[in-house]
Design a protein around this motif. Structure first.
Motif, PDB file in Angstrom:
ATOM      1  N   VAL A  24       0.818  -1.217   0.000  1.00  0.00           N
ATOM      2  CA  VAL A  24       0.000   0.000   0.000  1.00  0.00           C
ATOM      3  C   VAL A  24       0.846   1.258   0.000  1.00  0.00           C
ATOM      4  CG1 VAL A  24      -2.007  -1.091   1.058  1.00  0.00           C
ATOM      5  CG2 VAL A  24      -0.364   0.077   2.515  1.00  0.00           C
ATOM      6  N   GLY A  25       2.169   1.102   0.051  1.00  0.00           N
ATOM      7  CA  GLY A  25       3.054   2.245  -0.053  1.00  0.00           C
ATOM      8  C   GLY A  25       3.017   3.180   1.127  1.00  0.00           C
ATOM      9  N   MET A  26       2.954   2.637   2.305  1.00  0.00           N
ATOM     10  CA  MET A  26       2.934   3.483   3.497  1.00  0.00           C
ATOM     11  C   MET A  26       4.088   3.114   4.409  1.00  0.00           C
ATOM     12  SD  MET A  26      -0.157   1.747   5.707  1.00  0.00           S
ATOM     13  CE  MET A  26       0.263   2.377   7.295  1.00  0.00           C
ATOM     14  N   GLU A  27       4.471   4.056   5.253  1.00  0.00           N
ATOM     15  CA  GLU A  27       5.478   3.774   6.263  1.00  0.00           C
ATOM     16  C   GLU A  27       4.766   3.685   7.603  1.00  0.00           C
ATOM     17  OE1 GLU A  27       9.108   5.948   6.383  1.00  0.00           O
ATOM     18  OE2 GLU A  27       9.053   6.283   4.222  1.00  0.00           O
ATOM     19  N   ILE A  28       5.097   2.655   8.353  1.00  0.00           N
ATOM     20  CA  ILE A  28       4.456   2.434   9.648  1.00  0.00           C
ATOM     21  C   ILE A  28       5.446   2.775  10.740  1.00  0.00           C
ATOM     22  CG2 ILE A  28       3.431   0.712  11.171  1.00  0.00           C
ATOM     23  CD1 ILE A  28       2.502  -0.744   8.588  1.00  0.00           C
ATOM     24  N   ASP A  29       5.035   3.645  11.641  1.00  0.00           N
ATOM     25  CA  ASP A  29       5.865   4.027  12.772  1.00  0.00           C
ATOM     26  C   ASP A  29       5.572   3.069  13.918  1.00  0.00           C
ATOM     27  OD1 ASP A  29       7.241   5.175  14.852  1.00  0.00           O
ATOM     28  OD2 ASP A  29       6.286   7.142  14.686  1.00  0.00           O
ATOM     29  N   PRO A  30       6.535   2.224  14.286  1.00  0.00           N
ATOM     30  CA  PRO A  30       6.298   1.246  15.354  1.00  0.00           C
ATOM     31  C   PRO A  30       5.898   1.887  16.677  1.00  0.00           C
ATOM     32  CG  PRO A  30       8.407   0.831  14.273  1.00  0.00           C
ATOM     33  CD  PRO A  30       7.870   2.118  13.727  1.00  0.00           C
ATOM     34  N   ASP A  31       6.312   3.144  16.902  1.00  0.00           N
ATOM     35  CA  ASP A  31       5.958   3.832  18.147  1.00  0.00           C
ATOM     36  C   ASP A  31       4.469   4.147  18.234  1.00  0.00           C
ATOM     37  OD1 ASP A  31       8.596   3.762  19.007  1.00  0.00           O
ATOM     38  OD2 ASP A  31       9.054   5.714  18.097  1.00  0.00           O
ATOM     39  N   GLU A  32       3.797   4.202  17.078  1.00  0.00           N
ATOM     40  CA  GLU A  32       2.360   4.489  17.056  1.00  0.00           C
ATOM     41  C   GLU A  32       1.505   3.245  17.223  1.00  0.00           C
ATOM     42  OE1 GLU A  32       1.226   6.591  13.569  1.00  0.00           O
ATOM     43  OE2 GLU A  32       2.424   8.339  14.039  1.00  0.00           O
ATOM     44  N   LEU A  33       2.117   2.084  17.139  1.00  0.00           N
ATOM     45  CA  LEU A  33       1.356   0.838  17.194  1.00  0.00           C
ATOM     46  C   LEU A  33       1.107   0.405  18.626  1.00  0.00           C
ATOM     47  CD1 LEU A  33       3.171  -1.202  14.429  1.00  0.00           C
ATOM     48  CD2 LEU A  33       0.960  -0.083  14.272  1.00  0.00           C
ATOM     49  N   ASP A  34      -0.071  -0.146  18.846  1.00  0.00           N
ATOM     50  CA  ASP A  34      -0.357  -0.814  20.109  1.00  0.00           C
ATOM     51  C   ASP A  34      -1.199  -2.054  19.808  1.00  0.00           C
ATOM     52  OD1 ASP A  34      -3.083  -0.034  19.876  1.00  0.00           O
ATOM     53  OD2 ASP A  34      -2.710   1.807  20.990  1.00  0.00           O
ATOM     54  N   ALA A  35      -1.436  -2.823  20.804  1.00  0.00           N
ATOM     55  CA  ALA A  35      -2.132  -4.098  20.609  1.00  0.00           C
ATOM     56  C   ALA A  35      -3.523  -3.919  20.001  1.00  0.00           C
ATOM     57  CB  ALA A  35      -2.231  -4.842  21.938  1.00  0.00           C
ATOM     58  N   ASP A  36      -4.178  -2.803  20.262  1.00  0.00           N
ATOM     59  CA  ASP A  36      -5.519  -2.580  19.722  1.00  0.00           C
ATOM     60  C   ASP A  36      -5.546  -2.548  18.202  1.00  0.00           C
ATOM     61  OD1 ASP A  36      -6.778  -2.573  22.150  1.00  0.00           O
ATOM     62  OD2 ASP A  36      -6.748  -0.386  22.370  1.00  0.00           O
ATOM     63  N   VAL A  37      -4.447  -2.135  17.570  1.00  0.00           N
ATOM     64  CA  VAL A  37      -4.392  -2.094  16.111  1.00  0.00           C
ATOM     65  C   VAL A  37      -4.601  -3.496  15.539  1.00  0.00           C
ATOM     66  CG1 VAL A  37      -2.860  -1.700  14.133  1.00  0.00           C
ATOM     67  CG2 VAL A  37      -2.931  -0.049  16.007  1.00  0.00           C
ATOM     68  N   PHE A  38      -4.089  -4.506  16.234  1.00  0.00           N
ATOM     69  CA  PHE A  38      -4.149  -5.879  15.746  1.00  0.00           C
ATOM     70  C   PHE A  38      -5.245  -6.714  16.404  1.00  0.00           C
ATOM     71  CE2 PHE A  38       0.117  -4.295  15.167  1.00  0.00           C
ATOM     72  CZ  PHE A  38       0.283  -4.516  13.811  1.00  0.00           C
ATOM     73  N   ARG A  39      -6.170  -6.057  17.078  1.00  0.00           N
ATOM     74  CA  ARG A  39      -7.266  -6.757  17.759  1.00  0.00           C
ATOM     75  C   ARG A  39      -8.132  -7.524  16.761  1.00  0.00           C
ATOM     76  NH1 ARG A  39      -9.466  -2.578  19.493  1.00  0.00           N
ATOM     77  NH2 ARG A  39     -11.170  -2.484  18.024  1.00  0.00           N
ATOM     78  N   SER A  40      -8.410  -6.886  15.617  1.00  0.00           N
ATOM     79  CA  SER A  40      -9.296  -7.512  14.635  1.00  0.00           C
ATOM     80  C   SER A  40      -8.928  -7.041  13.230  1.00  0.00           C
ATOM     81  CB  SER A  40     -10.755  -7.150  14.924  1.00  0.00           C
ATOM     82  OG  SER A  40     -10.969  -5.764  14.684  1.00  0.00           O
ATOM     83  N   PHE A  41      -9.497  -7.707  12.253  1.00  0.00           N
ATOM     84  CA  PHE A  41      -9.312  -7.306  10.865  1.00  0.00           C
ATOM     85  C   PHE A  41      -9.794  -5.875  10.665  1.00  0.00           C
ATOM     86  CE2 PHE A  41     -10.947  -7.260   6.433  1.00  0.00           C
ATOM     87  CZ  PHE A  41      -9.738  -7.434   5.775  1.00  0.00           C
TER      88      PHE A  41
END
Length: 86
Positions: A53-70
């Motif tokens: 998708v051509g995006m950069e993901i900042d690991p500092d912005e991620l938390d477990a809720d992002v991966f809770r569901s599809f």
């Protein structure tokens, strides 16, 4: 990129990372519990999404809720793309 296209990219990336078809995904599909995603596959998924998708993901912005569901992952990616386009 519209939400439906983002969801399709995520589905394709999930199948590539997991090495199998994931079948029908709903916004409520739980990534860890139902698809057996683990910490290693999360990293692979993020790298795949960055490429597709051509995006950069900042690991500092991620938390477990992002991966809770599809749905939560799809929302996160869509929001990141909107921020990048603004």
């Amino acid at each position: 990129m519209e939400q439906q296209k983002v969801a399709e990219h995520i589905r394709i990336s999930l199948e590539a990372v997991l090495g199998r078809e994931v079948g029908e995904l709903t916004p409520e599909t739980r990534l860890f519990e139902e698809l057996a995603l683990d910490s290693t596959s999360v990293l692979e998924l993020l790298m795949s999404l960055e490429d597709t998708v051509g995006m950069e993901i900042d690991p500092d912005e991620l938390d477990a809720d992002v991966f809770r569901s599809f749905g939560s992952l799809s929302d996160y990616v869509t929001n990141q793309l909107r921020k990048a386009a603004a």
